[in-house]
Design a protein around this motif. Structure first.
Motif, mmCIF file in Angstrom:
data_model
loop_
_atom_site.group_PDB
_atom_site.id
_atom_site.type_symbol
_atom_site.label_atom_id
_atom_site.label_comp_id
_atom_site.label_asym_id
_atom_site.label_seq_id
_atom_site.Cartn_x
_atom_site.Cartn_y
_atom_site.Cartn_z
ATOM 1 N N PHE A 1 -1.731 3.454 -10.174
ATOM 2 C CA PHE A 1 -1.242 2.105 -9.844
ATOM 3 C C PHE A 1 0.255 2.115 -9.564
ATOM 4 N N ALA A 2 1.025 2.780 -10.443
ATOM 5 C CA ALA A 2 2.477 2.817 -10.270
ATOM 6 C C ALA A 2 2.851 3.518 -8.968
ATOM 7 N N GLY A 3 2.130 4.594 -8.613
ATOM 8 C CA GLY A 3 2.415 5.310 -7.374
ATOM 9 C C GLY A 3 2.133 4.470 -6.139
ATOM 10 N N ARG A 4 1.022 3.742 -6.154
ATOM 11 C CA ARG A 4 0.694 2.884 -5.001
ATOM 12 C C ARG A 4 1.727 1.770 -4.848
ATOM 13 N N ARG A 5 2.102 1.147 -5.967
ATOM 14 C CA ARG A 5 3.090 0.066 -5.902
ATOM 15 C C ARG A 5 4.448 0.588 -5.445
ATOM 16 N N GLN A 6 4.843 1.770 -5.917
ATOM 17 C CA GLN A 6 6.136 2.325 -5.533
ATOM 18 C C GLN A 6 6.187 2.640 -4.043
ATOM 19 N N GLN A 7 5.070 3.065 -3.457
ATOM 20 C CA GLN A 7 5.037 3.336 -2.024
ATOM 21 C C GLN A 7 5.311 2.054 -1.227
ATOM 22 N N ILE A 8 4.742 0.931 -1.671
ATOM 23 C CA ILE A 8 4.971 -0.340 -0.979
ATOM 24 C C ILE A 8 6.440 -0.752 -1.104
ATOM 25 N N ARG A 9 7.008 -0.549 -2.299
ATOM 26 C CA ARG A 9 8.426 -0.868 -2.466
ATOM 27 C C ARG A 9 9.292 -0.056 -1.513
ATOM 28 N N LEU A 10 9.003 1.235 -1.385
ATOM 29 C CA LEU A 10 9.798 2.096 -0.510
ATOM 30 C C LEU A 10 9.610 1.719 0.958
ATOM 31 N N ILE A 11 8.392 1.336 1.341
ATOM 32 C CA ILE A 11 8.170 0.890 2.720
ATOM 33 C C ILE A 11 8.997 -0.366 3.017
ATOM 34 N N GLN A 12 8.994 -1.296 2.074
ATOM 35 C CA GLN A 12 9.745 -2.537 2.278
ATOM 36 C C GLN A 12 11.250 -2.314 2.268
ATOM 37 N N LEU B 1 11.645 1.050 5.480
ATOM 38 C CA LEU B 1 11.026 0.875 6.796
ATOM 39 C C LEU B 1 10.803 -0.603 7.132
ATOM 40 N N ARG B 2 11.612 -1.477 6.564
ATOM 41 C CA ARG B 2 11.369 -2.909 6.769
ATOM 42 C C ARG B 2 11.533 -3.320 8.230
ATOM 43 N N ASP B 3 12.317 -2.568 9.035
ATOM 44 C CA ASP B 3 12.495 -2.911 10.451
ATOM 45 C C ASP B 3 11.362 -2.384 11.321
ATOM 46 N N SER B 4 10.535 -1.488 10.773
ATOM 47 C CA SER B 4 9.478 -0.868 11.580
ATOM 48 C C SER B 4 8.074 -1.215 11.105
ATOM 49 N N VAL B 5 7.920 -1.448 9.811
ATOM 50 C CA VAL B 5 6.586 -1.667 9.227
ATOM 51 C C VAL B 5 6.629 -2.942 8.392
ATOM 52 N N GLU B 6 5.600 -3.762 8.538
ATOM 53 C CA GLU B 6 5.480 -4.984 7.747
ATOM 54 C C GLU B 6 4.223 -4.902 6.885
ATOM 55 N N VAL B 7 4.385 -5.215 5.612
ATOM 56 C CA VAL B 7 3.230 -5.253 4.707
ATOM 57 C C VAL B 7 2.552 -6.597 4.891
ATOM 58 N N MET B 8 1.394 -6.584 5.542
ATOM 59 C CA MET B 8 0.699 -7.825 5.860
ATOM 60 C C MET B 8 -0.153 -8.324 4.698
ATOM 61 N N GLU B 9 -0.703 -7.400 3.929
ATOM 62 C CA GLU B 9 -1.621 -7.803 2.861
ATOM 63 C C GLU B 9 -1.657 -6.735 1.776
ATOM 64 N N ARG C 1 -5.833 7.440 -8.257
ATOM 65 C CA ARG C 1 -5.076 8.189 -7.244
ATOM 66 C C ARG C 1 -4.048 7.290 -6.566
ATOM 67 N N TYR C 2 -3.017 7.939 -6.009
ATOM 68 C CA TYR C 2 -2.032 7.188 -5.231
ATOM 69 C C TYR C 2 -2.182 7.474 -3.736
ATOM 70 N N PRO D 1 1.731 10.389 1.021
ATOM 71 C CA PRO D 1 2.107 9.026 0.630
ATOM 72 C C PRO D 1 2.504 8.188 1.838
ATOM 73 N N ALA D 2 2.173 6.904 1.801
ATOM 74 C CA ALA D 2 2.307 6.040 2.973
ATOM 75 C C ALA D 2 3.727 6.007 3.515
ATOM 76 N N HIS D 3 4.730 5.866 2.644
ATOM 77 C CA HIS D 3 6.107 5.766 3.136
ATOM 78 C C HIS D 3 6.549 7.059 3.812
ATOM 79 N N THR D 4 6.109 8.200 3.283
ATOM 80 C CA THR D 4 6.460 9.490 3.890
ATOM 81 C C THR D 4 5.777 9.657 5.237
ATOM 82 N N ALA D 5 4.491 9.290 5.319
ATOM 83 C CA ALA D 5 3.758 9.419 6.582
ATOM 84 C C ALA D 5 4.342 8.508 7.654
ATOM 85 N N LEU D 6 4.688 7.278 7.290
ATOM 86 C CA LEU D 6 5.234 6.338 8.273
ATOM 87 C C LEU D 6 6.625 6.754 8.745
#
Length: 299
Positions: A197-208, A211-219, A252-253, A284-289
């Motif tokens: 859970f902590a790993g998934r949440r941390q990835q969203i934080r790092l994306i925001q 990568l806030r100018d390139s990727v938007e968390v829609m849901e 898993r994250y 991880p999502a932020h690394t892949a993006l």
């Protein structure tokens, strides 16, 4: 001449009789070998089952022994501490102060021993030796995140008294599986769920953040097991591309399923986005993006 023929016929018949007896004996030996082989196979299966039962009993005995040692350590140190406090009417003379400090030192050592007995989790005595508080730290990519606490009553059967585990973590279900029989297994499974859970949440934080100018968390939801990201494809005049990450394994994250969607129905099937889909499954999502942005695949 007739006698010779009679002798020859008798010899042939005798030879055939011998061959028939040998064939019957060979068939009997083959059947015996097959029966023995079947018996050997049955015995091997039985041995494997007994070994599995032995391993289970060993694991159960080890867990029970560790818990008993933990309870004994906490109880003994609590009694020694109370004896030192009550000695000579609790007068804080130099002698009693020294005894008090020595008792505290011994108590700390034994708590460290208990710390190792239950797998390296931080342990604190509670309720005058009747309970322990176990701290479970979470981390992602080498950085420590939140720490969660779980207080257990160990005076009789192990029971969860208090905790600050998030309500969407299936704590009661995990406890029903192996809290009483395998404390180490319970803590390990709970730790995996919390770190996932902590790993998934941390990835969203790092994306925001990154990568806030390139990727938007829609849901996303509180458990972060379904995440929808929107990015733009520069080769399609900024056409939006939706990436849905699904995590069916909550320990898993990394996602178990990635879906790519776009107004251009053919775009998800292109080699570039097929490769991107595989990258999102393994990284991880932020690394892949960030990698996709560096390659110019997203704006």
């Amino acid at each position: 001449m007739e006698d010779a023929r009679e002798c020859l016929r008798d010899g042939v018949l005798n030879h055939l009789n011998v061959l028939e007896i040998e064939a019957l004996e060979l068939s009997r030996q083959q059947q015996l070998c097959l029966q023995q082989q079947s018996r050997v196979d049955d015995l091997r299966i039985m041995v494997d089952k007994l070994r599995a039962q032995k391993d289970q009993l060993k694991a159960r005995a080890k867990t029970t022994m560790s818990l008993q040692q933990l309870k004994a350590v906490v109880h003994q140190r609590n009694e020694e501490f109370n004896d030192d406090i009550s000695e000579e009417g609790c007068s804080m003379t130099a002698k009693s102060q020294l005894s008090f400090l020595m008792a505290r030192k011994t108590q700390v050592k034994d708590l460290l021993q208990a710390h190792h007995l239950i797998g390296g989790y931080d342990v604190t005595e509670t309720c005058r030796g009747k309970g322990v508080c176990i701290s479970i730290a979470t981390a992602f990519e080498g950085f420590y995140l939140e720490t969660y606490n779980l207080e257990l009553d160990v005076s009789r059967a192990i029971q969860i008294c208090r905790h600050n585990i998030p309500p969407f973590i299936p704590l009661e279900k995990l406890a029903q599986v192996n809290l009483q029989t395998d404390l180490m297994g319970f803590l390990s499974t709970l730790s995996h769920h919390l770190n996932g859970f902590a790993g998934r949440r941390q990835q969203i934080r790092l994306i925001q953040e990154v990568l806030r100018d390139s990727v938007e968390v829609m849901e996303s939801n509180v458990l972060f097991n379904t995440i929808v990201l929107m990015c733009a494809d520069p080769e399609e005049n900024g056409r939006a591309v939706l990436c849905t990450l699904e995590y069916s394994d909550l320990s898993r994250y990394l996602p178990t399923k990635v879906t790519i969607e776009s107004e251009d129905k053919a775009l998800p099937s292109t080699p570039q986005w097929k490769e991107s889909q595989s990258l999102l499954l393994q990284t991880p999502a932020h690394t892949a993006l960030k990698a996709l942005k560096m390659k110019g695949q997203i704006a």
